[in-house]
Design an enzyme around this catalytic site. Structure first.
Site, PDB file in Angstrom:
ATOM      1  N   GLY A   9      -1.850   6.470  -2.122  1.00  0.00           N
ATOM      2  CA  GLY A   9      -3.061   6.385  -2.945  1.00  0.00           C
ATOM      3  C   GLY A   9      -4.085   5.456  -2.295  1.00  0.00           C
ATOM      4  N   HIS A  10      -3.626   4.280  -1.843  1.00  0.00           N
ATOM      5  CA  HIS A  10      -4.543   3.338  -1.177  1.00  0.00           C
ATOM      6  C   HIS A  10      -5.057   3.916   0.143  1.00  0.00           C
ATOM      7  CE1 HIS A  10      -1.824   0.427  -3.406  1.00  0.00           C
ATOM      8  NE2 HIS A  10      -3.004   0.028  -3.811  1.00  0.00           N
ATOM      9  N   LEU A  34       0.811  -1.224   0.000  1.00  0.00           N
ATOM     10  CA  LEU A  34       0.000   0.000   0.000  1.00  0.00           C
ATOM     11  C   LEU A  34       0.843   1.273   0.000  1.00  0.00           C
ATOM     12  CD1 LEU A  34      -2.662  -1.154   2.629  1.00  0.00           C
ATOM     13  CD2 LEU A  34      -2.682  -1.472   0.145  1.00  0.00           C
TER      14      LEU A  34
END
Ligand code: PAF
Length: 281
Positions: free
Chosen positions: A36-37, A33
């Site tokens: 963005g995640h 991750l």
């Protein structure tokens, strides 16, 4: 945060929340991750009572010569980031749990046309893999809404089309791309880049910005595309595709289309990067 690989655990927890009339947002991921995640999870937290995340490196969406084995698995670090972002339930199934009969025996979902071109043409079977796993995960989690990054623009449209075509009662929410200060879109595959390639990779976003500006100024499409291709080559990219499309259906842009998207995929070093830019003409 509860972490489980068992479908029954996910169903039981979701059922308990639903019984109380609470809403569920879902963020499917392949792990490793980045910000963005994490932004997807934070946005999910604001939109629903509970956030479920999945981490599953889906073999069905990788081609034979792609990076399935090399794809980074960083569960411990991902879990810490998810807890900090407010996720409450993390689904981490194995391929055997998701595809117990093996890939060859698996019923699949194909989204025609929109799933067949651009990345679908360069990576045959990719969107079948994406649509199939997302459909399965939706059936397991049964969320009210699911959040996806707009960096994967074609993926987002494929999933929206699938949800509409199969009448799934799930709201699909696209979230803006998170970028490095250089403009490079955040991606797990940026981890494959050397320091120099990462500097050069900023040329991808720059090429999209310049191409959109030229088109708005009335430069013809062929010239604008060739200039963008040249700047990618100068930054040591090998372009895969770079195209102007209708932002709603991804069909090749016509003179009548006002809402447009430039979609691009290009190789640099060991990475295949994608990016896009939507704009109004
Ligand atoms: O975008 C991704 O990470 C994947 O394609 C997804 C949506 C989690 C399906 O495996």
């Amino acid at each position: 945060m509860i972490t489980t690989a068992a479908i029954a655990d996910i169903r039981a927890q979701v059922k308990a929340w639903r019984t109380k009339g609470e809403t569920i947002a879902f963020v499917p991921t392949m792990g490793n991750l980045h910000q963005g995640h994490i932004t997807l999870v934070q946005q999910a937290r604001e939109k629903a009572d509970h956030v479920v995340v999945s981490i599953f490196v889906n073999p069905m969406q990788f081609g034979q010569n792609e990076d399935l084995d090399a794809y980074p698995r960083t569960l411990e670090q991902d879990s810490k980031a998810l807890i900090a972002a407010g996720a409450e339930l993390l689904f981490t199934p194995t391929p055997e749990i998701i595809y117990p009969k093996g890939l060859a025996q698996q019923t699949y979902v194909d989204v025609p046309e929109i799933g067949d071109e651009l990345c679908g043409a360069s990576r045959p079977g990719h969107f079948r893999g994406v649509a199939t796993i997302v459909n399965k995960l939706f059936n397991i989690v049964q969320p009210d809404m699911a959040l996806f990054g707009k960096k994967d623009f074609q993926q987002l449209l494929v999933i929206k089309t699938m949800v509409e075509d199969l009448s799934l009662p799930i709201d699909i929410i696209g979230i803006d791309t998170i970028r490095e200060p250089s403009g490079l879109a955040m991606s797990s595959r940026n981890g494959y880049l050397t320091a120099q390639e990462k500097i050069n990779a900023a040329a991808l976003k720059q090429a999209l910005d310049d191409m959109a500006a030229s088109i708005k100024q009335g430069v013809d499409l062929d010239t604008a595309t060739q200039t963008a291709q040249q700047s990618l080559l100068a930054a040591r990219f090998t372009p895969d595709y770079l195209e102007l499309r209708n932002a709603y259906n991804l069909k090749p842009a016509t003179d009548e289309d006002k809402e447009l998207v430039i979609v691009a995929a290009a190789y640099i070093g060991k990475a295949r990067l994608i990016d896009n830019l939507t704009f109004i003409r």
